[in-house]
Design a protein around this motif. Structure first.
Motif, PDB file in Angstrom:
ATOM      1  N   MET A   5    -112.369  10.438  30.236  1.00 60.22           N
ATOM      2  CA  MET A   5    -112.106   9.698  29.519  1.00 60.22           C
ATOM      3  C   MET A   5    -111.443   9.932  28.011  1.00 60.22           C
ATOM      4  O   MET A   5    -112.152  10.658  27.460  1.00 60.22           O
ATOM      5  CB  MET A   5    -113.502   8.609  28.506  1.00 60.22           C
ATOM      6  CG  MET A   5    -112.803   7.521  27.592  1.00 60.22           C
ATOM      7  SD  MET A   5    -114.355   6.599  26.715  1.00 60.22           S
ATOM      8  CE  MET A   5    -114.125   5.689  28.547  1.00 60.22           C
ATOM      9  N   TYR A   6    -110.072   9.064  27.712  1.00 67.50           N
ATOM     10  CA  TYR A   6    -109.270   9.682  27.204  1.00 67.50           C
ATOM     11  C   TYR A   6    -109.405   8.690  25.953  1.00 67.50           C
ATOM     12  O   TYR A   6    -108.693   7.671  26.077  1.00 67.50           O
ATOM     13  CB  TYR A   6    -107.664  10.087  26.398  1.00 67.50           C
ATOM     14  CG  TYR A   6    -107.726  11.132  27.710  1.00 67.50           C
ATOM     15  CD1 TYR A   6    -107.227  12.382  27.215  1.00 67.50           C
ATOM     16  CD2 TYR A   6    -107.784  11.549  29.830  1.00 67.50           C
ATOM     17  CE1 TYR A   6    -107.316  13.418  28.694  1.00 67.50           C
ATOM     18  CE2 TYR A   6    -107.551  12.217  30.708  1.00 67.50           C
ATOM     19  CZ  TYR A   6    -107.475  13.513  29.825  1.00 67.50           C
ATOM     20  OH  TYR A   6    -106.713  14.474  30.625  1.00 67.50           O
ATOM     21  N   GLY A   7    -110.023   9.024  24.359  1.00 63.88           N
ATOM     22  CA  GLY A   7    -110.248   7.630  23.573  1.00 63.88           C
ATOM     23  C   GLY A   7    -110.561   8.676  22.440  1.00 63.88           C
ATOM     24  O   GLY A   7    -110.502   9.433  22.000  1.00 63.88           O
ATOM     25  N   TYR A   8    -110.874   7.984  21.344  1.00 66.59           N
ATOM     26  CA  TYR A   8    -111.121   8.236  20.383  1.00 66.59           C
ATOM     27  C   TYR A   8    -112.873   7.629  20.236  1.00 66.59           C
ATOM     28  O   TYR A   8    -112.949   6.248  19.796  1.00 66.59           O
ATOM     29  CB  TYR A   8    -110.441   7.393  19.361  1.00 66.59           C
ATOM     30  CG  TYR A   8    -110.371   6.767  17.760  1.00 66.59           C
ATOM     31  CD1 TYR A   8    -110.473   9.167  17.107  1.00 66.59           C
ATOM     32  CD2 TYR A   8    -110.769   6.382  17.174  1.00 66.59           C
ATOM     33  CE1 TYR A   8    -110.793   9.484  15.729  1.00 66.59           C
ATOM     34  CE2 TYR A   8    -110.743   7.213  15.284  1.00 66.59           C
ATOM     35  CZ  TYR A   8    -111.024   8.288  15.152  1.00 66.59           C
ATOM     36  OH  TYR A   8    -111.101   8.290  13.739  1.00 66.59           O
ATOM     37  N   ILE A  31    -113.109  13.072  26.034  1.00 69.59           N
ATOM     38  CA  ILE A  31    -111.742  13.972  25.781  1.00 69.59           C
ATOM     39  C   ILE A  31    -110.626  12.859  23.703  1.00 69.59           C
ATOM     40  O   ILE A  31    -110.797  11.660  24.399  1.00 69.59           O
ATOM     41  CB  ILE A  31    -110.266  13.760  25.926  1.00 69.59           C
ATOM     42  CG1 ILE A  31    -111.398  15.815  27.696  1.00 69.59           C
ATOM     43  CG2 ILE A  31    -109.547  15.193  25.556  1.00 69.59           C
ATOM     44  CD1 ILE A  31    -110.348  15.738  28.106  1.00 69.59           C
ATOM     45  N   ASP A  32    -111.090  13.920  22.243  1.00 66.79           N
ATOM     46  CA  ASP A  32    -110.921  12.631  22.253  1.00 66.79           C
ATOM     47  C   ASP A  32    -109.061  12.856  21.818  1.00 66.79           C
ATOM     48  O   ASP A  32    -108.454  14.327  21.216  1.00 66.79           O
ATOM     49  CB  ASP A  32    -111.577  13.279  20.123  1.00 66.79           C
ATOM     50  CG  ASP A  32    -111.077  12.619  19.430  1.00 66.79           C
ATOM     51  OD1 ASP A  32    -109.644  12.260  19.142  1.00 66.79           O
ATOM     52  OD2 ASP A  32    -111.954  13.142  17.995  1.00 66.79           O
ATOM     53  N   PRO A  37    -104.321  15.648  21.819  1.00 68.06           N
ATOM     54  CA  PRO A  37    -103.379  13.645  22.745  1.00 68.06           C
ATOM     55  C   PRO A  37    -102.674  15.424  24.636  1.00 68.06           C
ATOM     56  O   PRO A  37    -103.121  16.251  24.762  1.00 68.06           O
ATOM     57  CB  PRO A  37    -102.048  14.434  22.811  1.00 68.06           C
ATOM     58  CG  PRO A  37    -102.009  14.703  21.431  1.00 68.06           C
ATOM     59  CD  PRO A  37    -103.881  15.525  20.280  1.00 68.06           C
ATOM     60  N   PRO A  38    -103.073  14.181  25.750  1.00 66.21           N
ATOM     61  CA  PRO A  38    -102.890  14.750  26.729  1.00 66.21           C
ATOM     62  C   PRO A  38    -101.363  15.666  26.716  1.00 66.21           C
ATOM     63  O   PRO A  38    -100.727  14.443  26.062  1.00 66.21           O
ATOM     64  CB  PRO A  38    -103.003  14.013  28.248  1.00 66.21           C
ATOM     65  CG  PRO A  38    -103.601  12.674  26.876  1.00 66.21           C
ATOM     66  CD  PRO A  38    -103.443  12.694  25.586  1.00 66.21           C
ATOM     67  N   PRO A  39    -101.640  16.771  27.797  1.00 67.24           N
ATOM     68  CA  PRO A  39     -99.327  17.132  27.061  1.00 67.24           C
ATOM     69  C   PRO A  39     -99.445  16.485  28.329  1.00 67.24           C
ATOM     70  O   PRO A  39     -99.161  15.780  28.865  1.00 67.24           O
ATOM     71  CB  PRO A  39    -100.251  18.366  27.921  1.00 67.24           C
ATOM     72  CG  PRO A  39    -101.419  18.309  28.644  1.00 67.24           C
ATOM     73  CD  PRO A  39    -102.398  17.162  28.054  1.00 67.24           C
ATOM     74  N   GLU A  84     -93.212  12.641  26.114  1.00 67.04           N
ATOM     75  CA  GLU A  84     -93.306  13.669  25.003  1.00 67.04           C
ATOM     76  C   GLU A  84     -93.050  12.857  23.460  1.00 67.04           C
ATOM     77  O   GLU A  84     -94.408  13.583  22.789  1.00 67.04           O
ATOM     78  CB  GLU A  84     -91.377  14.188  24.363  1.00 67.04           C
ATOM     79  CG  GLU A  84     -91.483  15.193  26.184  1.00 67.04           C
ATOM     80  CD  GLU A  84     -91.825  16.337  26.053  1.00 67.04           C
ATOM     81  OE1 GLU A  84     -92.419  16.976  24.801  1.00 67.04           O
ATOM     82  OE2 GLU A  84     -92.241  16.744  27.067  1.00 67.04           O
ATOM     83  N   LEU A  85     -93.440  11.522  23.443  1.00 63.95           N
ATOM     84  CA  LEU A  85     -93.508  11.218  22.576  1.00 63.95           C
ATOM     85  C   LEU A  85     -95.093  11.014  21.919  1.00 63.95           C
ATOM     86  O   LEU A  85     -95.924  10.721  21.281  1.00 63.95           O
ATOM     87  CB  LEU A  85     -92.228  10.112  21.749  1.00 63.95           C
ATOM     88  CG  LEU A  85     -92.826   8.917  21.058  1.00 63.95           C
ATOM     89  CD1 LEU A  85     -92.544  10.052  19.336  1.00 63.95           C
ATOM     90  CD2 LEU A  85     -92.165   7.811  20.669  1.00 63.95           C
ATOM     91  N   LEU A  86     -95.506  10.204  23.702  1.00 61.43           N
ATOM     92  CA  LEU A  86     -96.904  10.132  23.533  1.00 61.43           C
ATOM     93  C   LEU A  86     -97.751  11.363  23.024  1.00 61.43           C
ATOM     94  O   LEU A  86     -98.589  11.373  23.138  1.00 61.43           O
ATOM     95  CB  LEU A  86     -96.760   9.359  25.164  1.00 61.43           C
ATOM     96  CG  LEU A  86     -96.336   7.930  25.297  1.00 61.43           C
ATOM     97  CD1 LEU A  86     -96.575   7.526  26.486  1.00 61.43           C
ATOM     98  CD2 LEU A  86     -97.466   7.158  24.715  1.00 61.43           C
ATOM     99  N   ALA A  87     -96.898  12.449  23.743  1.00 63.00           N
ATOM    100  CA  ALA A  87     -97.755  13.801  24.496  1.00 63.00           C
ATOM    101  C   ALA A  87     -97.946  14.255  22.724  1.00 63.00           C
ATOM    102  O   ALA A  87     -98.606  15.371  22.399  1.00 63.00           O
ATOM    103  CB  ALA A  87     -97.116  15.048  25.085  1.00 63.00           C
TER     104      ALA A  87
END
Length: 123
Positions: A5-8, A31-32, A37-39, A84-87
């Motif tokens: 889980m990618y979250g905060y 994963i915070d 952030p994911p690559p 790229e912006l998201l990463a």
């Protein structure tokens, strides 16, 4: 079943999603997004695997999204530029993203979680 889980951790929606998935018997690695952030390569794979438009991965209600005026800018960007912006900033990513190597969900709605992740602990 296990997933990432990618979250905060301080996000109420992420905490609700985590509780829901644990009730379903899932083991999760959290994963915070803000710290890690994911690559871009992983984000591109997640976007492809989800079948969702890339814009669904943006946290459109977030402060950073609004400050950067991305509502007006995304239409002029290539997919690669958007990835790229998201990463580059986890605060731009809609959360949580849950991925088990096969299935993926973006955001949290219990109905979607029931459909994708099941209704309860696996027997």
């Amino acid at each position: 079943m296990s997933a990432t889980m990618y979250g905060y951790p301080k996000c109420g929606t992420c905490r609700d999603a985590l509780k829901s998935l644990r009730r379903k018997g899932m083991e999760l690695e959290m994963i915070d997004l803000f710290e890690t952030p994911p690559p871009s390569e992983l984000l591109s794979k997640l976007i492809d695997d989800s079948g969702l438009p890339i814009k669904k991965f943006f946290n459109t209600s977030g402060e950073v999204y609004k400050e950067m005026n991305l509502k007006d800018k995304l239409g002029n960007m290539t997919r690669e530029q958007m990835v790229e912006l998201l990463a580059s900033n986890g605060r731009l990513i809609k959360r949580p993203i849950v991925y088990d190597g096969d299935k993926i969900t973006v955001g949290y709605k219990e109905e979607l979680y029931e459909e994708v992740w099941g209704s309860g602990a696996q027997q």
